[in-house]
Design a protein around this motif. Structure first.
Motif, PDB file in Angstrom:
ATOM      1  N   VAL A 201      -6.480  -1.516  -6.681  1.00  0.00           N
ATOM      2  CA  VAL A 201      -5.780  -0.522  -5.871  1.00  0.00           C
ATOM      3  C   VAL A 201      -6.614   0.754  -5.781  1.00  0.00           C
ATOM      4  CG1 VAL A 201      -3.703   0.881  -5.653  1.00  0.00           C
ATOM      5  CG2 VAL A 201      -3.527  -1.470  -6.483  1.00  0.00           C
ATOM      6  N   ASP A 202      -6.958   1.130  -4.548  1.00  0.00           N
ATOM      7  CA  ASP A 202      -7.709   2.367  -4.264  1.00  0.00           C
ATOM      8  C   ASP A 202      -9.054   2.440  -4.989  1.00  0.00           C
ATOM      9  OD1 ASP A 202      -5.810   3.307  -2.508  1.00  0.00           O
ATOM     10  OD2 ASP A 202      -4.733   4.482  -4.009  1.00  0.00           O
ATOM     11  N   GLY A 203      -9.564   1.305  -5.455  1.00  0.00           N
ATOM     12  CA  GLY A 203     -10.831   1.309  -6.180  1.00  0.00           C
ATOM     13  C   GLY A 203     -10.768   2.034  -7.509  1.00  0.00           C
ATOM     14  N   ARG A 204      -9.554   2.315  -8.015  1.00  0.00           N
ATOM     15  CA  ARG A 204      -9.405   3.111  -9.238  1.00  0.00           C
ATOM     16  C   ARG A 204      -8.666   2.382 -10.358  1.00  0.00           C
ATOM     17  NH1 ARG A 204     -11.420   7.917  -8.482  1.00  0.00           N
ATOM     18  NH2 ARG A 204     -11.496   8.855  -6.395  1.00  0.00           N
ATOM     19  N   VAL A 205      -7.901   1.369 -10.021  1.00  0.00           N
ATOM     20  CA  VAL A 205      -7.197   0.598 -11.037  1.00  0.00           C
ATOM     21  C   VAL A 205      -7.301  -0.880 -10.675  1.00  0.00           C
ATOM     22  CG1 VAL A 205      -4.991   0.898  -9.844  1.00  0.00           C
ATOM     23  CG2 VAL A 205      -4.983   0.226 -12.233  1.00  0.00           C
ATOM     24  N   ALA A 206      -7.535  -1.717 -11.675  1.00  0.00           N
ATOM     25  CA  ALA A 206      -7.681  -3.155 -11.447  1.00  0.00           C
ATOM     26  C   ALA A 206      -6.853  -3.920 -12.464  1.00  0.00           C
ATOM     27  CB  ALA A 206      -9.150  -3.576 -11.534  1.00  0.00           C
ATOM     28  N   PHE A 207      -6.360  -5.071 -12.039  1.00  0.00           N
ATOM     29  CA  PHE A 207      -5.613  -5.970 -12.911  1.00  0.00           C
ATOM     30  C   PHE A 207      -6.263  -7.350 -12.858  1.00  0.00           C
ATOM     31  CE2 PHE A 207      -2.688  -2.769 -11.430  1.00  0.00           C
ATOM     32  CZ  PHE A 207      -1.794  -2.542 -12.468  1.00  0.00           C
ATOM     33  N   THR A 208      -6.302  -8.024 -14.013  1.00  0.00           N
ATOM     34  CA  THR A 208      -6.742  -9.413 -14.028  1.00  0.00           C
ATOM     35  C   THR A 208      -6.111 -10.104 -15.229  1.00  0.00           C
ATOM     36  OG1 THR A 208      -8.652 -10.879 -13.721  1.00  0.00           O
ATOM     37  CG2 THR A 208      -8.850  -9.201 -15.436  1.00  0.00           C
ATOM     38  N   GLY A 209      -6.203 -11.427 -15.246  1.00  0.00           N
ATOM     39  CA  GLY A 209      -5.622 -12.207 -16.336  1.00  0.00           C
ATOM     40  C   GLY A 209      -5.206 -13.571 -15.836  1.00  0.00           C
ATOM     41  N   GLY A 210      -4.097 -14.083 -16.355  1.00  0.00           N
ATOM     42  CA  GLY A 210      -3.675 -15.434 -16.007  1.00  0.00           C
ATOM     43  C   GLY A 210      -2.489 -15.502 -15.078  1.00  0.00           C
TER      44      GLY A 210
END
Length: 462
Positions: A201-210
């Motif tokens: 989001v907006d190049g400022r927060v990222a999520f990853t996982g399963g």
């Protein structure tokens, strides 16, 4: 992977068997057993790669308890993956669907410029519709929304679900269409799947996982539950995600952009995908994105970490069908005195994978590896913490499909603070698991042995 998509895997797998030659994983045992003394990993910050002197100073400040061996191991990991460490990040560990979905929806609602979503499954169920509505609202509010979804993972989802988002102005890409007529120039590689779960989001927060976008995550699993459900129908899937803020988010963004471009689609619409990075925390991390036919970065990192383990290896794997090299690395670690514990599913959404993984229990248990099966909840997490200081969260299962045929993404976080969080999570899972002993395993029913024997022939494709 949900039940619907699993139902489609078998015929596709059989078709791929006839169409594809077996590829193989690289030999990580060729890596030097002992890292070069005094070797230092390179570190990137908000202004690019740091000089060796500044990298040493930063590591001394941000990773003060790291031994020379651990720093040398980080340098060796960089040498085999080609990916440097990134400093100045904040990492928030997220447990189970409800907590993860709430954080992701909060981030989407706060978006001001762009949202990039990449997922294996995007179901048309109440949770999926909730996400679709939120994304449509942001697109209509002037935020650029781009979505990559896997064409096998969404095989049972009506196209009208995606067309509704497209009609609202959202840019969508179906990764590796099952129908070769829908390809645009690239070769038909139906066995290569996009298994990543990524939100930026907006190049400022990222999520990853399963965690996929699916109603299976609408309920919480047993994790940290005050009142324990007694029926599987009351329990959500057990999974883990991570939220990242800081300079490392650019690495997630580049991964998304490369994947979009690699599908020979229209260019991404203009947006501020790479804002000036800012220091958000003190975490050192490495972002590994692997693709079929690539450099096997995640496989190399996993096996190297297992080979270099000194005290503990704690793995959690939803689909456990390891290759021979990984099996031998785990056995060798246990035999040299490392405490090796693995949490695996006690119930699964894929019977074939479930029994194929069981085929390795006997030799692992005999070597001293401790195996635990999570009860009641379906285990879908893919995590590891080694020696309490090397931790990874991502989409990669410990199986040949993930390492060889899927596009996956994992983040490695170094340091004792995050490692301790991961250890606490692992211990919570152990409390809801049953240990499998060698004696107990060798006394299992004949019918189970036959299923394992039959499933083992499909190991390469699972």
């Amino acid at each position: 992977m949900n039940t619907t998509s699993v139902a489609h895997w078998l015929p596709i797998t059989l078709m791929c068997w006839a169409l594809c030659a077996c590829a193989s994983l690289p030999d990580v045992s060729a890596v030097p057993a002992t890292p070069t003394a005094g070797a230092m990993p390179s570190v990137s910050g908000v202004h690019g790669v740091l000089s060796e002197e500044r990298a040493r100073a930063l590591l001394a400040r941000r990773w003060p308890k790291a031994t020379l061996d651990q720093k040398a191991q980080a340098a060796l990991e960089e040498a085999v993956t080609g990916v440097p460490l990134i400093a100045g990040n904040k990492a928030t560990l997220l447990f189970d669907g409800p907590q993860t979905m709430a954080e992701m929806q909060k981030a989407i609602a706060a978006a001001r410029n762009n949202i990039n979503l990449e997922t294996y499954i995007f179901d048309q169920d109440p949770l999926g519709l909730q996400f679709a509505d939120l994304l449509i609202a942001k697109q209509r509010a002037g935020v650029t929304v781009n979505i990559i979804y896997d064409s096998v993972g969404t095989l049972g989802v009506p196209q009208e679900f995606f067309e509704r988002m497209r009609a609202a102005g959202i840019h969508l890409l179906a990764f590796n269409p099952v129908n070769p007529a829908k390809l645009r120039g690239e070769a038909w590689k139906v066995n290569s799947r996009d298994h990543r779960k990524l939100l930026i989001v907006d190049g400022r927060v990222a999520f990853t996982g399963g965690i996929n976008i699916s109603g299976t995550y609408a309920k919480s699993s047993l994790f940290r539950s005050k009142s324990k459900p007694t029926e599987a129908s009351q329990v959500g899937w057990r999974d883990t995600h991570i939220k990242v803020e800081g300079p490392a988010v650019a690495a997630f963004q580049w991964s998304f952009v490369r994947h979009w471009a690699g599908q020979d689609q229209d260019d991404l619409p203009e947006a501020d995908y790479f804002p000036q990075p800012v220091i958000a925390g003190d975490k050192l991390m490495r972002v590994l994105a692997s693709d079929p036919g690539g450099q096997f970065e995640i496989f190399k990192a996993y096996n190297l970490a297992i080979q270099q383990a000194k005290k503990t290896i704690h793995l959690t794997s939803a689909y456990f069908v390891p290759d021979r090299q990984t099996v031998e690395a785990l056995k060798a670690a246990a035999r040299r005195g490392v405490e090796v514990s693995i949490v695996l599913p006690g119930v699964s959404d894929s019977g074939l994978v479930f029994h194929a993984g069981h085929a390795f229990y006997d030799e692992l248990l005999a070597a001293g590896v401790k195996i635990f099966q999570l009860k009641l909840a379906v285990l879908h997490a893919k995590t590891a913490v080694i020696d309490g200081v090397w931790a990874t969260v991502g989409s990669t299962n410990i199986d040949t499909r993930s390492f060889l045929h899927n596009s996956e993404l994992n983040v490695i976080v170094l340091g004792e603070a995050f490692g301790s969080e991961m250890e606490r999570a692992f211990q919570e899972d152990l409390r809801d698991s049953e240990r499998i002993t060698l004696e107990q395993w060798r006394d299992r029913p004949l019918g189970n042995r036959v299923k394992e024997w039959a499933a083992r022939f499909m190991n390469y494709w699972l």
